[in-house]
Scaffold this active site. Structure first.
Site, PDB file in Angstrom:
ATOM      1  N   PHE A  10       6.288   7.970  -9.560  1.00 16.67           N
ATOM      2  CA  PHE A  10       5.285   8.100 -10.411  1.00 16.67           C
ATOM      3  C   PHE A  10       4.091   9.306  -9.753  1.00 16.67           C
ATOM      4  CE2 PHE A  10       0.814   6.022 -10.395  1.00 16.67           C
ATOM      5  CZ  PHE A  10       0.181   6.768 -11.415  1.00 16.67           C
ATOM      6  N   ILE A  11       3.696   9.159  -8.714  1.00 11.30           N
ATOM      7  CA  ILE A  11       2.584  10.175  -8.306  1.00 11.30           C
ATOM      8  C   ILE A  11       3.270  11.238  -8.084  1.00 11.30           C
ATOM      9  CG2 ILE A  11       0.728  10.777  -6.468  1.00 11.30           C
ATOM     10  CD1 ILE A  11       0.483   7.699  -6.101  1.00 11.30           C
ATOM     11  N   THR A 132      -2.024   4.934   1.940  1.00  9.36           N
ATOM     12  CA  THR A 132      -2.589   3.994   1.090  1.00  9.36           C
ATOM     13  C   THR A 132      -3.757   3.465   1.693  1.00  9.36           C
ATOM     14  OG1 THR A 132      -2.271   1.719   0.034  1.00  9.36           O
ATOM     15  CG2 THR A 132      -0.851   2.315   1.861  1.00  9.36           C
ATOM     16  N   GLU A 134      -4.176   0.123   1.472  1.00 10.72           N
ATOM     17  CA  GLU A 134      -3.838  -1.248   1.966  1.00 10.72           C
ATOM     18  C   GLU A 134      -3.515  -1.366   3.595  1.00 10.72           C
ATOM     19  OE1 GLU A 134      -0.932  -3.102  -0.450  1.00 10.72           O
ATOM     20  OE2 GLU A 134      -1.462  -1.768  -2.212  1.00 10.72           O
ATOM     21  N   TYR A 158       4.817  -4.382   2.787  1.00 14.39           N
ATOM     22  CA  TYR A 158       4.650  -2.833   2.339  1.00 14.39           C
ATOM     23  C   TYR A 158       3.759  -2.293   2.924  1.00 14.39           C
ATOM     24  CZ  TYR A 158       2.416   0.935  -0.356  1.00 14.39           C
ATOM     25  OH  TYR A 158       1.872   2.109  -0.438  1.00 14.39           O
ATOM     26  N   SER A 159       2.519  -2.769   3.152  1.00 10.57           N
ATOM     27  CA  SER A 159       1.378  -2.013   3.999  1.00 10.57           C
ATOM     28  C   SER A 159       1.563  -1.878   5.329  1.00 10.57           C
ATOM     29  CB  SER A 159      -0.007  -2.531   3.629  1.00 10.57           C
ATOM     30  OG  SER A 159       0.147  -3.959   4.182  1.00 10.57           O
ATOM     31  N   LYS A 162       3.536   0.910   6.002  1.00 11.93           N
ATOM     32  CA  LYS A 162       2.949   2.336   5.482  1.00 11.93           C
ATOM     33  C   LYS A 162       1.991   2.663   6.982  1.00 11.93           C
ATOM     34  CE  LYS A 162       2.774   4.904   2.492  1.00 11.93           C
ATOM     35  NZ  LYS A 162       3.588   5.872   2.135  1.00 11.93           N
ATOM     36  N   ASN A 188      -3.761   4.221  -7.947  1.00 13.78           N
ATOM     37  CA  ASN A 188      -3.469   5.369  -8.815  1.00 13.78           C
ATOM     38  C   ASN A 188      -3.026   4.700 -10.217  1.00 13.78           C
ATOM     39  OD1 ASN A 188      -2.343   8.468  -7.498  1.00 13.78           O
ATOM     40  ND2 ASN A 188      -3.760   6.463  -6.495  1.00 13.78           N
TER      41      ASN A 188
HETATM   42  P1  NAD Z   1       7.158   5.407  -6.649  1.00 16.08           P
HETATM   43  O1  NAD Z   1       7.665   4.191  -6.134  1.00 16.08           O
HETATM   44  O2  NAD Z   1       6.816   5.470  -7.910  1.00 16.08           O
HETATM   45  O3  NAD Z   1       7.868   6.719  -6.274  1.00 16.08           O
HETATM   46  C1  NAD Z   1       8.547   6.712  -5.203  1.00 16.08           C
HETATM   47  C2  NAD Z   1       9.609   7.728  -5.020  1.00 16.08           C
HETATM   48  O4  NAD Z   1      10.257   8.172  -3.666  1.00 16.08           O
HETATM   49  C3  NAD Z   1      10.555   7.673  -5.959  1.00 16.08           C
HETATM   50  O5  NAD Z   1      11.042   8.666  -6.801  1.00 16.08           O
HETATM   51  C4  NAD Z   1      11.792   7.355  -5.159  1.00 16.08           C
HETATM   52  O6  NAD Z   1      13.315   7.587  -5.420  1.00 16.08           O
HETATM   53  C5  NAD Z   1      11.634   8.167  -3.889  1.00 16.08           C
HETATM   54  N1  NAD Z   1      12.025   7.640  -2.612  1.00 16.08           N
HETATM   55  C6  NAD Z   1      12.315   6.322  -2.325  1.00 16.08           C
HETATM   56  N2  NAD Z   1      12.841   6.425  -1.019  1.00 16.08           N
HETATM   57  C7  NAD Z   1      13.426   7.559  -0.608  1.00 16.08           C
HETATM   58  C8  NAD Z   1      14.056   8.278   0.259  1.00 16.08           C
HETATM   59  N3  NAD Z   1      14.498   7.488   1.489  1.00 16.08           N
HETATM   60  N4  NAD Z   1      14.395   9.618   0.395  1.00 16.08           N
HETATM   61  C9  NAD Z   1      13.737  10.156  -0.658  1.00 16.08           C
HETATM   62  N5  NAD Z   1      13.288   9.718  -1.866  1.00 16.08           N
HETATM   63  C10 NAD Z   1      12.914   8.442  -1.594  1.00 16.08           C
HETATM   64  O7  NAD Z   1       5.902   5.392  -5.702  1.00 16.08           O
HETATM   65  P2  NAD Z   1       4.414   6.028  -5.880  1.00 16.08           P
HETATM   66  O8  NAD Z   1       3.511   5.163  -6.548  1.00 16.08           O
HETATM   67  O9  NAD Z   1       4.504   7.412  -6.630  1.00 16.08           O
HETATM   68  O10 NAD Z   1       3.901   6.328  -4.480  1.00 16.08           O
HETATM   69  C11 NAD Z   1       4.050   7.604  -3.801  1.00 16.08           C
HETATM   70  C12 NAD Z   1       3.329   7.494  -2.541  1.00 16.08           C
HETATM   71  O11 NAD Z   1       1.926   7.341  -2.784  1.00 16.08           O
HETATM   72  C13 NAD Z   1       4.067   6.430  -1.393  1.00 16.08           C
HETATM   73  O12 NAD Z   1       4.160   6.753  -0.259  1.00 16.08           O
HETATM   74  C14 NAD Z   1       2.809   5.416  -1.756  1.00 16.08           C
HETATM   75  O13 NAD Z   1       2.805   4.529  -0.505  1.00 16.08           O
HETATM   76  C15 NAD Z   1       1.562   6.123  -1.929  1.00 16.08           C
HETATM   77  N6  NAD Z   1       0.621   5.468  -2.743  1.00 16.08           N
HETATM   78  C16 NAD Z   1       0.670   4.950  -4.039  1.00 16.08           C
HETATM   79  C17 NAD Z   1      -0.402   4.606  -4.462  1.00 16.08           C
HETATM   80  C18 NAD Z   1      -0.149   3.879  -5.957  1.00 16.08           C
HETATM   81  O14 NAD Z   1      -1.244   3.381  -6.689  1.00 16.08           O
HETATM   82  N7  NAD Z   1       0.691   4.087  -6.493  1.00 16.08           N
HETATM   83  C19 NAD Z   1      -1.620   4.466  -3.937  1.00 16.08           C
HETATM   84  C20 NAD Z   1      -1.697   5.082  -2.481  1.00 16.08           C
HETATM   85  C21 NAD Z   1      -0.601   5.529  -1.927  1.00 16.08           C
HETATM   86  O1  DAU Z   2      -3.993   0.265  -3.191  1.00 18.87           O
HETATM   87  C1  DAU Z   2      -2.939   1.315  -3.033  1.00 18.87           C
HETATM   88  C2  DAU Z   2      -1.796   0.671  -3.687  1.00 18.87           C
HETATM   89  O2  DAU Z   2      -1.965   0.191  -4.970  1.00 18.87           O
HETATM   90  C3  DAU Z   2      -0.654   1.380  -3.157  1.00 18.87           C
HETATM   91  O3  DAU Z   2      -0.336   1.665  -1.911  1.00 18.87           O
HETATM   92  C4  DAU Z   2       0.869   0.590  -3.866  1.00 18.87           C
HETATM   93  O4  DAU Z   2       1.956   1.449  -3.936  1.00 18.87           O
HETATM   94  C5  DAU Z   2       0.547   0.208  -5.398  1.00 18.87           C
HETATM   95  O5  DAU Z   2       1.783  -0.186  -5.725  1.00 18.87           O
HETATM   96  C6  DAU Z   2      -0.714  -0.492  -5.507  1.00 18.87           C
HETATM   97  O6  DAU Z   2      -0.700  -1.801  -4.774  1.00 18.87           O
HETATM   98  P1  DAU Z   2      -1.217  -3.117  -5.547  1.00 18.87           P
HETATM   99  O7  DAU Z   2      -0.375  -4.385  -5.059  1.00 18.87           O
HETATM  100  O8  DAU Z   2      -2.759  -3.092  -5.452  1.00 18.87           O
HETATM  101  O9  DAU Z   2      -0.869  -2.614  -7.019  1.00 18.87           O
HETATM  102  P2  DAU Z   2       0.092  -3.676  -8.205  1.00 18.87           P
HETATM  103  O10 DAU Z   2      -0.080  -2.890  -9.405  1.00 18.87           O
HETATM  104  O11 DAU Z   2       1.349  -4.471  -7.924  1.00 18.87           O
HETATM  105  O12 DAU Z   2      -1.099  -4.905  -8.434  1.00 18.87           O
HETATM  106  C7  DAU Z   2      -2.580  -4.507  -8.631  1.00 18.87           C
HETATM  107  C8  DAU Z   2      -3.342  -5.749  -8.569  1.00 18.87           C
HETATM  108  O13 DAU Z   2      -2.765  -6.690  -9.864  1.00 18.87           O
HETATM  109  C9  DAU Z   2      -2.960  -6.643  -7.359  1.00 18.87           C
HETATM  110  O14 DAU Z   2      -4.081  -7.386  -7.182  1.00 18.87           O
HETATM  111  C10 DAU Z   2      -1.882  -7.842  -7.832  1.00 18.87           C
HETATM  112  C11 DAU Z   2      -2.281  -7.675  -9.421  1.00 18.87           C
HETATM  113  N1  DAU Z   2      -1.145  -7.997 -10.544  1.00 18.87           N
HETATM  114  C12 DAU Z   2      -0.025  -7.349 -10.350  1.00 18.87           C
HETATM  115  C13 DAU Z   2       1.073  -7.275 -11.164  1.00 18.87           C
HETATM  116  C14 DAU Z   2       2.252  -6.648 -10.880  1.00 18.87           C
HETATM  117  C15 DAU Z   2      -0.986  -9.153 -11.306  1.00 18.87           C
HETATM  118  O15 DAU Z   2      -2.257  -9.871 -11.299  1.00 18.87           O
HETATM  119  N2  DAU Z   2      -0.021  -9.319 -12.017  1.00 18.87           N
HETATM  120  C16 DAU Z   2       0.999  -8.613 -11.959  1.00 18.87           C
HETATM  121  O16 DAU Z   2       2.077  -8.886 -12.873  1.00 18.87           O
END
Ligand code: NAD
Ligand code: DAU
Length: 355
Positions: A10-11, A132, A134, A158-159, A162, A188
């Protein structure tokens, strides 16, 4: 050129697209393509020689070394991770493997590469680690937002994984002098967000006429950042961040989950009215809470704002409207990511939750 890991997620994919829209500096994109990695996210770059996709693991030392030797990147941006909290509760092993062992192996190869660089190449090299909010644990309603000096108190597998990776990155700077930068982001949202996470799951389920599963009382708070604001923050930290420093990045958009779900429903009510003219809110169901669910995250983004002059460009209202519109216009993408694997995950995570 730069090396991005996890650039099909995603990101990462948003970052690669945004980077190549802003600059001509080439990107090597190393991604193992887990369920969350999707080359379709990068379809706009087909035939673009500035983008070199490599299918592989950050933990594959031989592969990483060969890429570093061949391409000599000036920076590495580590997005690759297992990222979904609920999946880490059902099965932590992959999180330990990629987020901790994978980051460690990557750091080892990068350290050897950096040690052999000379003069400007060595001075200008950066390893930017994407992390993150978290890792700081959970806030009560009245506690101040997380700053870079908050204690690490991770609560989910997860956290915790990280947090371990952040500690390794810090140690490689402190011990070996590796020029690292760490960024800790809030939640995000935006295009290409895999529909296991709250916002895309709600959009996708609403349109499919399915229930909208809110965990617990829906009053958990997250701080939402539109993904292209995240991309601009990373570019800025890479450009001007101080070596060894941590930057917290958020959108100043704290919202309870239920408000988010209501906003998504209202936008869909406007943009894709239900056939029976009722609101999508009718589909909301309250389900058993996530174990160990963190109550509140909030980022104090003052440091990056004051030091580096970065600010988010989107408000939550503009970002969420763009996001809902993107999902409405990209129904093929949505259909393609709902594979058998996705359906198995939905069954595993939601079937056992009492309504
Ligand atoms: P995502 O799960 O959408 O994407 C992760 C990507 O990493 C995927 O394309 C996957 O194929 C690749 N990957 C996984 N394991 C791998 C490996 N061993 N080698 C190479 N590639 C690998 O995650 P995202 O939401 O895009 O998050 C990206 C980064 O940002 C992560 O480090 C996550 O912890 C951090 N982050 C995410 C959020 C959020 O809200 N999504 C917020 C804060 C931080
Ligand atoms: O804070 C940053 C983190 O945000 C990133 O590090 C993670 O990679 C990212 O997945 C995200 O974690 P969250 O656990 O906050 O995201 P999620 O979208 O899974 O859930 C957001 C909130 O919504 C959380 O309080 C749980 C709630 N939730 C989630 C799902 C999937 C629901 O209530 N119902 C649901 O079905």
């Amino acid at each position: 050129m730069i090396l991005v890991t996890g650039g099909a997620g995603f990101i990462g994919s948003n970052f690669v697209l945004d980077w190549l829209a802003q600059t001509d500096e080439a990107v090597i994109n190393l991604d193992i393509l887990t369920y969350a990695g999707n080359r379709e996210n990068l379809a706009a770059l087909t035939g673009d020689e500035r983008h070199i996709f490599v299918h592989g693991d950050i933990g594959d030392s031989t592969l990483v070394t060969s890429l570093l030797t061949k391409y000599q990147p000036r920076a590495i941006l580590n997005f690759a991770a297992e990222s979904h909290v609920d999946r880490s509760i059902h099965g932590p092993e992959d999180f330990i493997q990629t987020n901790i062992v994978g980051t460690f192996r990557l750091l080892e190869e990068v350290r050897a590469y950096w040690n052999n660089l000379q003069n400007d190449a060595r001075r200008n090299f950066r390893f930017l680690h994407v992390s993150t909010d978290e890792v700081y644990g959970s806030l009560t309603k009245d506690e101040p937002a997380f700053t870079e000096t908050n204690r690490y108190e991770p609560n989910s597998p997860y956290s915790a994984s990280k947090a371990a990776s952040d500690h390794l990155v810090r140690a490689y700077h402190h011990t070996y002098g590796l020029p690292v930068l760490t960024t800790n982001y809030s939640n995000n949202y935006g295009p290409f967000h895999f529909p296991e996470k709250l916002i895309p799951l709600m959009i996708v389920n609403a349109l499919a006429g399915k229930s909208l599963p809110v965990y617990g009382d829906g009053q958990q708070i997250r701080d939402w950042l539109y993904v292209t604001d995240h991309c601009s923050a990373i570019r800025r930290v890479l450009e001007a961040g101080r070596i060894g420093e941590v930057y917290n990045i958020g959108g100043w958009n704290e919202k309870p989950n239920l408000d988010i779900v209501h906003t998504v429903c209202s936008l869909l009510d406007d943009l894709r009215t239900r056939a029976d003219k009722k609101s999508y809110k009718e589909q909301i169901t309250y389900v058993t809470d996530r174990p160990g669910h963190d109550r509140r995250y909030a980022i104090d983004a003052s440091k990056i704002e004051l030091e580096l002059g970065w600010k988010p460009a989107e408000t939550f209202d503009t970002g969420i409207r763009k996001t809902v519109q993107w999902y409405l216009e990209n129904q093929d993408w949505v259909a393609n990511v709902q594979s058998g694997n996705y359906r198995e995950w939905v069954e595993k995570n939601y079937a056992g939750r009492a309504v």
